[in-house]
Write an enzyme that holds these catalytic residues in place. Structure first.
Site, PDB file in Angstrom:
ATOM      1  N   SER A  79       0.793  -1.218   0.000  1.00  0.00           N
ATOM      2  CA  SER A  79       0.000   0.000   0.000  1.00  0.00           C
ATOM      3  C   SER A  79       0.835   1.283   0.000  1.00  0.00           C
ATOM      4  O   SER A  79       1.589   1.537  -0.925  1.00  0.00           O
ATOM      5  CB  SER A  79      -0.938  -0.065   1.208  1.00  0.00           C
ATOM      6  OG  SER A  79      -1.818   0.993   1.205  1.00  0.00           O
ATOM      7  N   ASP A 301      -6.427   2.180  -2.438  1.00  0.00           N
ATOM      8  CA  ASP A 301      -7.596   1.997  -1.565  1.00  0.00           C
ATOM      9  C   ASP A 301      -7.850   3.228  -0.690  1.00  0.00           C
ATOM     10  O   ASP A 301      -8.757   3.224   0.130  1.00  0.00           O
ATOM     11  CB  ASP A 301      -7.522   0.705  -0.727  1.00  0.00           C
ATOM     12  CG  ASP A 301      -6.322   0.640   0.188  1.00  0.00           C
ATOM     13  OD1 ASP A 301      -5.556   1.623   0.256  1.00  0.00           O
ATOM     14  OD2 ASP A 301      -6.145  -0.411   0.844  1.00  0.00           O
ATOM     15  N   ALA A 394      -9.504   9.164   8.599  1.00  0.00           N
ATOM     16  CA  ALA A 394      -9.058  10.492   8.153  1.00  0.00           C
ATOM     17  C   ALA A 394      -8.053  10.367   7.006  1.00  0.00           C
ATOM     18  O   ALA A 394      -7.973  11.234   6.140  1.00  0.00           O
ATOM     19  CB  ALA A 394      -8.440  11.241   9.324  1.00  0.00           C
ATOM     20  N   ALA A 521       0.582   2.190  18.661  1.00  0.00           N
ATOM     21  CA  ALA A 521       1.569   1.515  17.816  1.00  0.00           C
ATOM     22  C   ALA A 521       0.960   1.307  16.445  1.00  0.00           C
ATOM     23  O   ALA A 521      -0.186   0.866  16.330  1.00  0.00           O
ATOM     24  CB  ALA A 521       1.937   0.168  18.431  1.00  0.00           C
TER      25      ALA A 521
HETATM   26  C1  G16 Z   1      -3.832   0.191   6.440  1.00  0.00           C
HETATM   27  C2  G16 Z   1      -5.206  -0.087   7.009  1.00  0.00           C
HETATM   28  C3  G16 Z   1      -5.851   1.211   7.417  1.00  0.00           C
HETATM   29  C4  G16 Z   1      -4.964   1.953   8.405  1.00  0.00           C
HETATM   30  C5  G16 Z   1      -3.563   2.117   7.825  1.00  0.00           C
HETATM   31  C6  G16 Z   1      -2.582   2.666   8.816  1.00  0.00           C
HETATM   32  O1  G16 Z   1      -3.966   0.996   5.304  1.00  0.00           O
HETATM   33  O2  G16 Z   1      -5.967  -0.769   6.038  1.00  0.00           O
HETATM   34  O3  G16 Z   1      -7.103   0.925   7.973  1.00  0.00           O
HETATM   35  O4  G16 Z   1      -5.469   3.195   8.701  1.00  0.00           O
HETATM   36  O5  G16 Z   1      -3.064   0.865   7.399  1.00  0.00           O
HETATM   37  O6  G16 Z   1      -2.531   1.813   9.911  1.00  0.00           O
HETATM   38  P1  G16 Z   1      -1.470   1.934  11.066  1.00  0.00           P
HETATM   39  O7  G16 Z   1      -1.671   3.286  11.673  1.00  0.00           O
HETATM   40  O8  G16 Z   1      -1.809   0.818  12.015  1.00  0.00           O
HETATM   41  O9  G16 Z   1      -0.111   1.815  10.459  1.00  0.00           O
HETATM   42  P2  G16 Z   1      -3.188   0.680   3.976  1.00  0.00           P
HETATM   43  O10 G16 Z   1      -3.729   1.681   3.000  1.00  0.00           O
HETATM   44  O11 G16 Z   1      -1.751   0.848   4.294  1.00  0.00           O
HETATM   45  O12 G16 Z   1      -3.545  -0.739   3.661  1.00  0.00           O
END
Ligand code: G16
Length: 557
Positions: A79, A301, A394, A521
């Site tokens: 991602s 996404d 957000a 975290a």
């Molecule tokens: C993923 C999750 C999201 C989350 C983001 C950051 O997004 O699907 O729901 O907000 O990680 O998560 P964290 O703060 O735990 O690192 P993506 O777009 O990276 O798949």
């Protein structure tokens, strides 16, 4: 119900043998830390991942067998993370994230130290979860544009083949396209097929819904989309071939940061995560004041919008803004269709939502607003409890869910006037336009463009709906992020551990007017995140810096 052989039958023990063989081929790295199925599956440096991808193949097959051969999806992507990272995550049959209970099985088998432990883990799961191995197993998978994806696909496929799983490789897709295909595959022979089972089917569904949604409406000028040099670029360009041309529709869509041949530039100084966290425009930005721009993240996404004003002041329209815009518009459509007494709308956010957006939802839109832990899987489940559940993080990750009963109501409702029919036609088109399986930058983009066109909003009017609290999202490396544990049921707004840290944060926050700050975290990066907001920009910056400094001093690497 599984039969009496459930949990033990393995024709000639061949899958168990297969697990033994394939784990020898893909040994777990010796120096690796423990693997954890986190916020969005496994995610780390790509060279550490082949053994994990192989075990995910095994697990996805078990999950499919457990669900009587329903198709499970596996997406290989990291991602918004840098190009050298990669990740792997599992998609459940209706296109939703892997059931939480199974995350621990994914973690368990990924951490098997050698081939014998892997085989034992496999046999243990078969018994524990009562899996009938005579059942068929079907898995589809895809990857984003990262070069490391090819090797991870090979590892994944080995795990699938070793345990007799029938699989289909969809090549390079956005994450939401894979989610779409999982749901389309599992619903194709039902009375409510989600869409054609092909990438082309995805574009056809989106394009035809968009055309209906904007029929008779003049979209608003031009919009530029920064695709983070990721998979969203070729896929958005593909979609454009299915949309009316700019001269027909009045909407000119320009794609930038579309270099997918050079992996090094993926997410580099561009994309939704960069724009949101840095609160500035991406590399290559050449927008004139008030021109509408959007950024996707690396696997498309997430989406955020933004523009600059005269004097180059950057203004962000993030996931909170998309949630409020969508909730407001859907509320109007429900009202105008004559369905207001039958359908209610709720909004789901996380603690990262700007306090002003929550107040706007509750006090101006007068809608119910709930707060969950980070991770779309959490928001999705809460949103699914409402007639219409609008959920957005957000960071621009989110979508809208319509309950099955609501969909029926919308489709069966008999309009009593041309005005009701008009609103109902748009509402029906939105139920197709919105990818309800998961947040989808392409689908959300078309949704926002539809709403702006209907409401005749420029970015300036959209921004004027409410005023954001000054906010800052920081991150801090620590010796061990697992030491940071949030209080259960606090939606991650308070820390339970390390002992005493929350009290110290409270002391710091108390010094700033309307201050709010929390630490958690990350589940996708080796850092803790620090979010803060306060009534003055200067205060907000100081508060987040002070909390970050405290953490670095006491818990730094
Ligand atoms: C993923 C999750 C999201 C989350 C983001 C950051 O997004 O699907 O729901 O907000 O990680 O998560 P964290 O703060 O735990 O690192 P993506 O777009 O990276 O798949």
């Amino acid at each position: 119900m599984a039969d009496s052989n459930a949990g033990i039958f393995d024709p000639d023990g061949k899958y168990e043998q297969g697990v033994l063989q394939v784990s020898k081929e893909y040994p777990r790295p010796k120096d690796g830390a423990d693997f954890v199925y986190g916020t969005a599956g496994f995610r780390m440096k790509a060279d550490k991942l082949p053994s994990v991808a192989m075990t995910v193949g095994i697990l996805a097959g078990l999950r499919s067998r457990k669900l009587h051969g329903q198709t499970i999806g596996v997406m290989i992507t990291a991602s918004h993370n840098p190009a050298e990272d990669n990740g792997v995550k599992i998609v459940d049959p209706q296109g939703e994230m892997l059931e939480q209970e199974w995350e621990k099985y994914a973690t368990y088998i990924a951490n098997a130290k050698d081939q014998q432990e892997a085989q034992n883990a496999y046999m243990w799961m078969v018994k524990e979860v009562r899996i009938d191995q005579k059942k068929p197993a079907n898995v589809i998978f895809a990857r984003d544009t990262r070069p490391s994806g090819e090797e991870l696909v090979r590892a994944l496929k080995s795990g699938l083949d070793a345990t007799g799983v029938t699989s289909v490789d969809y090549g390079i897709l956005t994450t939401p396209q894979l989610h779409y295909l999982v749901k389309a595959t599992n619903t194709k022979d039902t009375s409510h097929p989600y869409g054609e089972v092909s990438e082309e089917g995805y574009y056809n569904k989106m394009a035809s819904a968009f055309k209906t949604a904007i029929e008779g409406i003049k979209p608003n000028g031009s919009v530029t989309v920064d695709c983070a040099n990721g998979v969203g670029a070729p896929k958005l360009k593909e979609l454009l071939k299915h949309l009316p041309s700019s001269s027909e529709s009045g909407l000119d869509i320009r794609v930038v940061n579309d270099n997918v041949s050079n992996a090094e530039v993926l997410n580099k100084d561009c994309g939704a995560d960069f724009v949101k966290t840095q609160q500035r425009a991406p590399a290559g930005f050449d927008g004139k004041p008030y021109e509408r721009w959007a950024s996707f993240d690396g696997d498309a996404d997430r989406i955020v919008y933004y523009f600059t004003t005269e004097g180059s002041i950057f203004r962000l329209l993030d996931g909170d803004r998309i949630a409020t815009l969508a909730a407001n518009f859907l509320g109007e459509l429900v009202q105008k269709s004559g369905l207001a007494d039958k359908i209610t709308i709720a909004v789901v956010q996380t603690a990262y939502a700007n306090g002003s957006s929550t107040r706007y939802i509750e006090q101006t839109l007068k809608l119910r607003c709930e707060c969950t832990s980070t991770g779309v899987k959490h928001l999705h489940h809460v949103a699914a409890r409402s007639d219409i559940g609008v959920y957005f993080e957000a960071n621009g990750h989110g979508t809208v869910l319509f309950s099955p009963q609501t969909l029926k109501r919308i489709h069966n409702h008999q309009p009593e006037s041309p005005a009701q029919l008009e609103a109902l036609t748009t509402l029906r088109a939105l139920t197709d336009l919105i990818n309800q399986t998961v947040g989808d930058a392409i689908s959300d983009f078309l949704l926002v463009e539809t709403i702006l066109a209907h409401k005749e909003y420029t970015v300036r009017e959209w921004l004027a709906t409410y005023t954001d609290m000054p906010n800052k999202l920081g991150k801090q490396r620590v010796a061990n992020r697992a030491d940071f544990v949030t209080v259960p049921d606090s939606a991650e707004r308070r820390l339970e551990k390390p002992a005493g840290l929350q009290e110290r944060i409270d002391e710091i926050v108390a010094k700033y007017k309307d201050g709010r700050c929390f630490v958690r975290a990350s589940g996708t990066e080796d850092v803790v995140r620090i979010y803060g907001e306060a009534s003055e920009v200067f205060d907000c910056e100081n508060m987040v810096r002070e909390v970050g400094g405290e953490i670095e001093r006491r818990f730094g690497p």
